[in-house]
Design a protein around this motif. Structure first.
Motif, PDB file in Angstrom:
ATOM      1  N   ASP A 117     -33.620 -27.809  43.779  1.00  0.00           N
ATOM      2  CA  ASP A 117     -34.789 -27.678  42.895  1.00  0.00           C
ATOM      3  C   ASP A 117     -35.535 -26.375  43.156  1.00  0.00           C
ATOM      4  OD1 ASP A 117     -34.282 -30.040  41.559  1.00  0.00           O
ATOM      5  OD2 ASP A 117     -35.707 -31.216  42.732  1.00  0.00           O
ATOM      6  N   ASP A 118     -35.593 -25.962  44.419  1.00  0.00           N
ATOM      7  CA  ASP A 118     -36.239 -24.690  44.745  1.00  0.00           C
ATOM      8  C   ASP A 118     -35.435 -23.524  44.186  1.00  0.00           C
ATOM      9  OD1 ASP A 118     -38.353 -25.897  46.126  1.00  0.00           O
ATOM     10  OD2 ASP A 118     -37.211 -25.901  48.008  1.00  0.00           O
ATOM     11  N   LEU A 119     -34.114 -23.607  44.283  1.00  0.00           N
ATOM     12  CA  LEU A 119     -33.254 -22.569  43.712  1.00  0.00           C
ATOM     13  C   LEU A 119     -33.477 -22.471  42.207  1.00  0.00           C
ATOM     14  CD1 LEU A 119     -30.966 -20.472  43.838  1.00  0.00           C
ATOM     15  CD2 LEU A 119     -29.346 -22.391  43.669  1.00  0.00           C
ATOM     16  N   LEU A 120     -33.532 -23.606  41.517  1.00  0.00           N
ATOM     17  CA  LEU A 120     -33.784 -23.600  40.078  1.00  0.00           C
ATOM     18  C   LEU A 120     -35.125 -22.955  39.757  1.00  0.00           C
ATOM     19  CD1 LEU A 120     -32.578 -27.164  39.031  1.00  0.00           C
ATOM     20  CD2 LEU A 120     -31.379 -24.977  38.718  1.00  0.00           C
ATOM     21  N   ASP A 121     -36.141 -23.296  40.536  1.00  0.00           N
ATOM     22  CA  ASP A 121     -37.473 -22.723  40.323  1.00  0.00           C
ATOM     23  C   ASP A 121     -37.437 -21.202  40.470  1.00  0.00           C
ATOM     24  OD1 ASP A 121     -40.416 -22.794  40.071  1.00  0.00           O
ATOM     25  OD2 ASP A 121     -40.376 -22.253  42.200  1.00  0.00           O
ATOM     26  N   VAL A 122     -36.758 -20.714  41.496  1.00  0.00           N
ATOM     27  CA  VAL A 122     -36.681 -19.274  41.723  1.00  0.00           C
ATOM     28  C   VAL A 122     -35.892 -18.599  40.593  1.00  0.00           C
ATOM     29  CG1 VAL A 122     -35.794 -17.465  43.261  1.00  0.00           C
ATOM     30  CG2 VAL A 122     -37.012 -19.429  44.214  1.00  0.00           C
ATOM     31  N   ILE A 123     -34.778 -19.187  40.180  1.00  0.00           N
ATOM     32  CA  ILE A 123     -33.998 -18.610  39.070  1.00  0.00           C
ATOM     33  C   ILE A 123     -34.864 -18.524  37.816  1.00  0.00           C
ATOM     34  CG2 ILE A 123     -32.085 -19.020  37.467  1.00  0.00           C
ATOM     35  CD1 ILE A 123     -30.561 -20.213  39.912  1.00  0.00           C
ATOM     36  N   ARG A 124     -35.592 -19.572  37.496  1.00  0.00           N
ATOM     37  CA  ARG A 124     -36.452 -19.576  36.301  1.00  0.00           C
ATOM     38  C   ARG A 124     -37.542 -18.521  36.408  1.00  0.00           C
ATOM     39  NH1 ARG A 124     -36.069 -25.842  36.897  1.00  0.00           N
ATOM     40  NH2 ARG A 124     -34.422 -26.290  35.379  1.00  0.00           N
ATOM     41  N   ARG A 125     -38.136 -18.401  37.579  1.00  0.00           N
ATOM     42  CA  ARG A 125     -39.198 -17.414  37.762  1.00  0.00           C
ATOM     43  C   ARG A 125     -38.654 -15.987  37.661  1.00  0.00           C
ATOM     44  NH1 ARG A 125     -43.009 -19.252  42.628  1.00  0.00           N
ATOM     45  NH2 ARG A 125     -43.792 -17.197  42.107  1.00  0.00           N
ATOM     46  N   VAL A 126     -37.497 -15.744  38.253  1.00  0.00           N
ATOM     47  CA  VAL A 126     -36.882 -14.417  38.178  1.00  0.00           C
ATOM     48  C   VAL A 126     -36.513 -14.107  36.728  1.00  0.00           C
ATOM     49  CG1 VAL A 126     -34.810 -13.113  38.835  1.00  0.00           C
ATOM     50  CG2 VAL A 126     -36.155 -14.290  40.585  1.00  0.00           C
ATOM     51  N   LEU A 137     -39.208 -17.047  56.484  1.00  0.00           N
ATOM     52  CA  LEU A 137     -37.778 -17.189  56.744  1.00  0.00           C
ATOM     53  C   LEU A 137     -37.440 -18.289  57.743  1.00  0.00           C
ATOM     54  CD1 LEU A 137     -36.910 -13.416  56.760  1.00  0.00           C
ATOM     55  CD2 LEU A 137     -36.505 -15.062  54.933  1.00  0.00           C
ATOM     56  N   GLY A 138     -38.413 -18.859  58.377  1.00  0.00           N
ATOM     57  CA  GLY A 138     -38.139 -19.937  59.312  1.00  0.00           C
ATOM     58  C   GLY A 138     -38.096 -21.304  58.664  1.00  0.00           C
ATOM     59  N   TYR A 139     -38.383 -21.405  57.390  1.00  0.00           N
ATOM     60  CA  TYR A 139     -38.455 -22.697  56.729  1.00  0.00           C
ATOM     61  C   TYR A 139     -37.409 -22.810  55.641  1.00  0.00           C
ATOM     62  CZ  TYR A 139     -42.904 -23.004  59.091  1.00  0.00           C
ATOM     63  OH  TYR A 139     -43.865 -23.033  60.049  1.00  0.00           O
ATOM     64  N   ASP A 140     -36.964 -24.037  55.377  1.00  0.00           N
ATOM     65  CA  ASP A 140     -35.984 -24.289  54.324  1.00  0.00           C
ATOM     66  C   ASP A 140     -36.600 -24.128  52.936  1.00  0.00           C
ATOM     67  OD1 ASP A 140     -34.080 -26.933  55.924  1.00  0.00           O
ATOM     68  OD2 ASP A 140     -34.029 -24.761  56.157  1.00  0.00           O
ATOM     69  N   ARG A 141     -37.865 -24.478  52.771  1.00  0.00           N
ATOM     70  CA  ARG A 141     -38.501 -24.407  51.463  1.00  0.00           C
ATOM     71  C   ARG A 141     -39.066 -23.002  51.273  1.00  0.00           C
ATOM     72  NH1 ARG A 141     -39.956 -28.066  47.774  1.00  0.00           N
ATOM     73  NH2 ARG A 141     -41.640 -27.511  46.399  1.00  0.00           N
ATOM     74  N   PRO A 142     -38.538 -22.244  50.296  1.00  0.00           N
ATOM     75  CA  PRO A 142     -39.000 -20.856  50.147  1.00  0.00           C
ATOM     76  C   PRO A 142     -40.439 -20.742  49.693  1.00  0.00           C
ATOM     77  CG  PRO A 142     -37.333 -21.392  48.484  1.00  0.00           C
ATOM     78  CD  PRO A 142     -37.494 -22.592  49.350  1.00  0.00           C
ATOM     79  N   ARG A 143     -41.120 -19.772  50.247  1.00  0.00           N
ATOM     80  CA  ARG A 143     -42.434 -19.381  49.745  1.00  0.00           C
ATOM     81  C   ARG A 143     -42.233 -18.068  49.037  1.00  0.00           C
ATOM     82  NH1 ARG A 143     -46.828 -21.906  53.133  1.00  0.00           N
ATOM     83  NH2 ARG A 143     -45.660 -23.309  54.444  1.00  0.00           N
ATOM     84  N   ARG A 144     -42.966 -17.848  47.980  1.00  0.00           N
ATOM     85  CA  ARG A 144     -42.713 -16.686  47.144  1.00  0.00           C
ATOM     86  C   ARG A 144     -43.919 -15.768  47.081  1.00  0.00           C
ATOM     87  NH1 ARG A 144     -41.525 -21.454  45.503  1.00  0.00           N
ATOM     88  NH2 ARG A 144     -39.374 -21.962  45.291  1.00  0.00           N
ATOM     89  N   ARG A 145     -43.616 -14.518  46.876  1.00  0.00           N
ATOM     90  CA  ARG A 145     -44.668 -13.557  46.562  1.00  0.00           C
ATOM     91  C   ARG A 145     -44.176 -12.720  45.413  1.00  0.00           C
ATOM     92  NH1 ARG A 145     -44.245  -8.849  51.165  1.00  0.00           N
ATOM     93  NH2 ARG A 145     -42.004  -8.953  51.235  1.00  0.00           N
ATOM     94  N   SER A 146     -45.070 -12.285  44.602  1.00  0.00           N
ATOM     95  CA  SER A 146     -44.695 -11.448  43.447  1.00  0.00           C
ATOM     96  C   SER A 146     -44.915 -10.004  43.767  1.00  0.00           C
ATOM     97  CB  SER A 146     -45.504 -11.831  42.234  1.00  0.00           C
ATOM     98  OG  SER A 146     -45.184 -13.154  41.882  1.00  0.00           O
TER      99      SER A 146
END
Length: 146
Positions: A117-126, A137-146
């Motif tokens: 689901d996180d991968l899908l979210d990132v693909i949609r945002r990109v 980078l230490g966590y499985d759930r990505p945090r994003r910055r624009s």
């Protein structure tokens, strides 16, 4: 691109050489309504050719392919399809790698260890024009910055 792809959907080109990862992604994307995997390339040479043929919205690019480092290919991919956004998909990363992707013109970096689901979210945002980099980078759930 095949003629039956809906123009309102995200066209995704996947560059991945590990058969189990390919199978898992292919199966998972079959259940996604708004993203069409238009081709799976297994090398840098193949993904550059496919980018020029299909002009996808997003390329999900494995960092390690049999014929080289995906990050080094970002410039060639951008020349083959200037409007395409490149999202690096990797098993491990550090800040230096994030910096390399940014400098090469990549639109994001996402870890393979995250949730689908996180991968899908990132693909949609990109695809929507955002830059998404995994900065925690230490966590499985990505945090994003624009």
């Amino acid at each position: 691109m095949s003629a039956d792809v809906d123009p309102g959907r995200t066209r995704l080109l996947v560059a991945e050489d590990h058969p189990m990862v390919v199978m898992a992604l292919d199966s998972a994307f079959e259940l996604v309504d708004d993203i069409d995997v238009i081709e799976i390339a297994r090398s840098i040479e193949d993904v550059i050719g496919a980018a020029g043929r299909y002009h996808p919205h997003v390329i999900l690019l494995d960092r390690r392919l049999p014929d080289g480092d995906g990050i080094d290919a970002i410039g060639q991919l951008r020349r083959a399809s200037p409007q395409t956004r490149v999202l690096v998909f990797t098993g491990d990363a550090n800040q230096a790698m994030v910096d390399r992707v940014m400098a090469a013109g990549g639109a994001g970096l996402v870890l393979k260890t995250g949730m689908f689901d996180d991968l899908l979210d990132v693909i949609r945002r990109v695809a929507a024009g955002e830059n998404c980099f995994d900065v925690d980078l230490g966590y499985d759930r990505p945090r994003r910055r624009s």
